[in-house]
Design an enzyme around this catalytic site. Structure first.
Site, PDB file in Angstrom:
ATOM      1  N   SER A   1       0.838  -1.214   0.000  1.00 58.56           N
ATOM      2  CA  SER A   1       0.000   0.000   0.000  1.00 58.56           C
ATOM      3  C   SER A   1       0.867   1.255   0.000  1.00 58.56           C
ATOM      4  O   SER A   1       0.488   2.279  -0.575  1.00 58.56           O
ATOM      5  CB  SER A   1      -0.984  -0.004   1.174  1.00 58.56           C
ATOM      6  OG  SER A   1      -0.312   0.130   2.398  1.00 58.56           O
ATOM      7  N   ASN A   2       2.048   1.182   0.616  1.00 56.05           N
ATOM      8  CA  ASN A   2       2.957   2.337   0.549  1.00 56.05           C
ATOM      9  C   ASN A   2       3.512   2.510  -0.863  1.00 56.05           C
ATOM     10  O   ASN A   2       3.647   3.634  -1.347  1.00 56.05           O
ATOM     11  CB  ASN A   2       4.097   2.188   1.557  1.00 56.05           C
ATOM     12  CG  ASN A   2       3.654   2.577   2.949  1.00 56.05           C
ATOM     13  OD1 ASN A   2       3.524   3.766   3.257  1.00 56.05           O
ATOM     14  ND2 ASN A   2       3.379   1.586   3.792  1.00 56.05           N
TER      15      ASN A   2
ATOM     16  N   MET B   1      10.511  -7.186   4.357  1.00 51.15           N
ATOM     17  CA  MET B   1      10.655  -7.897   5.628  1.00 51.15           C
ATOM     18  C   MET B   1      11.928  -8.736   5.692  1.00 51.15           C
ATOM     19  O   MET B   1      11.905  -9.870   6.144  1.00 51.15           O
ATOM     20  CB  MET B   1       9.418  -8.778   5.872  1.00 51.15           C
ATOM     21  CG  MET B   1       8.117  -8.017   5.907  1.00 51.15           C
ATOM     22  SD  MET B   1       8.099  -6.721   7.160  1.00 51.15           S
ATOM     23  CE  MET B   1       7.854  -7.704   8.614  1.00 51.15           C
TER      24      MET B   1
ATOM     25  N   ILE C   1      16.139  -8.446   6.842  1.00 48.25           N
ATOM     26  CA  ILE C   1      17.238  -7.641   7.370  1.00 48.25           C
ATOM     27  C   ILE C   1      18.324  -7.611   6.301  1.00 48.25           C
ATOM     28  O   ILE C   1      18.684  -8.650   5.737  1.00 48.25           O
ATOM     29  CB  ILE C   1      17.765  -8.247   8.688  1.00 48.25           C
ATOM     30  CG1 ILE C   1      16.663  -8.138   9.753  1.00 48.25           C
ATOM     31  CG2 ILE C   1      19.036  -7.543   9.142  1.00 48.25           C
ATOM     32  CD1 ILE C   1      16.991  -8.844  11.050  1.00 48.25           C
ATOM     33  N   LEU C   2      18.819  -6.427   6.009  1.00 48.10           N
ATOM     34  CA  LEU C   2      19.823  -6.287   4.950  1.00 48.10           C
ATOM     35  C   LEU C   2      21.225  -6.441   5.525  1.00 48.10           C
ATOM     36  O   LEU C   2      21.490  -6.045   6.667  1.00 48.10           O
ATOM     37  CB  LEU C   2      19.658  -4.929   4.268  1.00 48.10           C
ATOM     38  CG  LEU C   2      18.362  -4.809   3.449  1.00 48.10           C
ATOM     39  CD1 LEU C   2      18.001  -3.356   3.186  1.00 48.10           C
ATOM     40  CD2 LEU C   2      18.474  -5.590   2.140  1.00 48.10           C
TER      41      LEU C   2
ATOM     42  N   HIS D   1       8.754   2.972   9.196  1.00 48.07           N
ATOM     43  CA  HIS D   1       8.507   2.083  10.332  1.00 48.07           C
ATOM     44  C   HIS D   1       7.280   2.575  11.102  1.00 48.07           C
ATOM     45  O   HIS D   1       7.187   3.766  11.414  1.00 48.07           O
ATOM     46  CB  HIS D   1       9.732   2.056  11.248  1.00 48.07           C
ATOM     47  CG  HIS D   1       9.557   1.125  12.407  1.00 48.07           C
ATOM     48  ND1 HIS D   1       9.667  -0.244  12.283  1.00 48.07           N
ATOM     49  CD2 HIS D   1       9.236   1.361  13.698  1.00 48.07           C
ATOM     50  CE1 HIS D   1       9.430  -0.813  13.453  1.00 48.07           C
ATOM     51  NE2 HIS D   1       9.164   0.132  14.329  1.00 48.07           N
TER      52      HIS D   1
HETATM   53  C1  GRF Z   1       3.950  -0.611   6.828  1.00 46.46           C
HETATM   54  O1  GRF Z   1       3.194  -0.530   7.996  1.00 46.46           O
HETATM   55  C2  GRF Z   1       5.358  -0.140   7.068  1.00 46.46           C
HETATM   56  O2  GRF Z   1       5.449   0.832   8.050  1.00 46.46           O
HETATM   57  C3  GRF Z   1       6.059  -1.390   7.509  1.00 46.46           C
HETATM   58  O3  GRF Z   1       5.469  -2.420   6.768  1.00 46.46           O
HETATM   59  C4  GRF Z   1       4.148  -2.058   6.393  1.00 46.46           C
HETATM   60  C5  GRF Z   1       4.027  -2.238   4.913  1.00 46.46           C
HETATM   61  O4  GRF Z   1       2.716  -2.094   4.451  1.00 46.46           O
HETATM   62  N1  GRF Z   1       7.479  -1.268   7.338  1.00 46.46           N
HETATM   63  P1  GRF Z   1       2.421  -2.071   2.886  1.00 46.46           P
HETATM   64  O5  GRF Z   1       2.985  -3.363   2.301  1.00 46.46           O
HETATM   65  O6  GRF Z   1       3.089  -0.868   2.304  1.00 46.46           O
HETATM   66  O7  GRF Z   1       0.940  -2.023   2.769  1.00 46.46           O
END
Ligand code: GRF
Length: 202
Positions: free
Chosen positions: A15-16, A92, A94-95, A111
């Site tokens: 969604s981001n 998700m 860790i790099l 975050h």
């Molecule tokens: C978001 O809440 C972001 O803060 C975290 O992971 C989530 C990702 O959501 N790092 P989306 O995949 O962008 O919907």
């Protein structure tokens, strides 16, 4: 302004990523999201990228013998797109240090907490359990610390629910405004990274 090239790394819903696409995938935009990479095959974000005609790659981390070799593959793909900025959006994994050092100052993350409070997972649940009055979201440059690194910006809200899912939805709305805003500031040179610090050039 020259075109500012952005790569986005995801693992899930994206969604981001969508908020970034909606902000920047316009003819007159100087910001070009030219690459999306996911380590999960079924990440809906890959479909969002495809719908927006953005090159998208699935790289299965389970096929690599360790973190470094997976990250080397990411580097090889990313370097083909010459990114000015790499945006972690729900990625998700860790790099490795190699990856972080290579892109230091060009790598940001979002975050869902008011860092330094609540690094790691389950932030909404922790906010509710601790009866926090305020909660929010942080965009930061990535360095070797987990969910650390200098802060680019934060948004916050007053906690008015005890339902973690509702809180998460509210936080997502903040994220979708904050992340494109920070990417714009960086692309316009109004925010830079220098010697481990965020510099605001107003
Ligand atoms: C978001 O809440 C972001 O803060 C975290 O992971 C989530 C990702 O959501 N790092 P989306 O995949 O962008 O919907």
């Amino acid at each position: 302004m020259n075109t500012f090239k952005v790569a986005v790394l995801i693992s899930g819903n994206g969604s981001n990523l969508q908020a970034l696409i909606d902000s920047f995938k316009k003819e007159d935009s100087d910001i070009d999201i030219n690459c999306v990479i996911s380590n999960k095959k079924d990440a809906f974000g890959l479909e969002r990228a495809a719908r927006a005609s953005i090159d998208n790659h699935f790289v299965d981390h389970t096929k690599f013998k360790n973190r470094e070799t997976f990250d080397q593959e990411l580097i090889q793909i990313l370097d083909g797109y010459d990114p000015d900025l790499i945006v972690l959006a729900g990625f998700m994994r860790i790099l490795s240090e190699v990856f972080i050092e290579k892109y230091l100052g060009k790598l940001i993350n979002i975050h869902p907490s008011l860092l330094p409070k609540y690094p790691g997972l389950d932030t909404h649940q922790k906010v509710i359990e601790n009866n926090d009055r305020l909660h929010g979201v942080t965009v930061h440059y990535v360095d070797k610390s987990l969910d650390g690194g200098p802060v680019c910006g934060q948004s916050m809200l007053e906690v008015e629910t005890t339902d973690a899912e509702e809180l998460q939805n509210q936080i997502h709305k903040l994220e979708h405004k904050l992340y494109p805003h920070i990417v714009s500031l960086i692309a316009e040179g109004k925010m830079t990274f220098d010697k481990g610090k965020v510099i605001k050039n107003t």
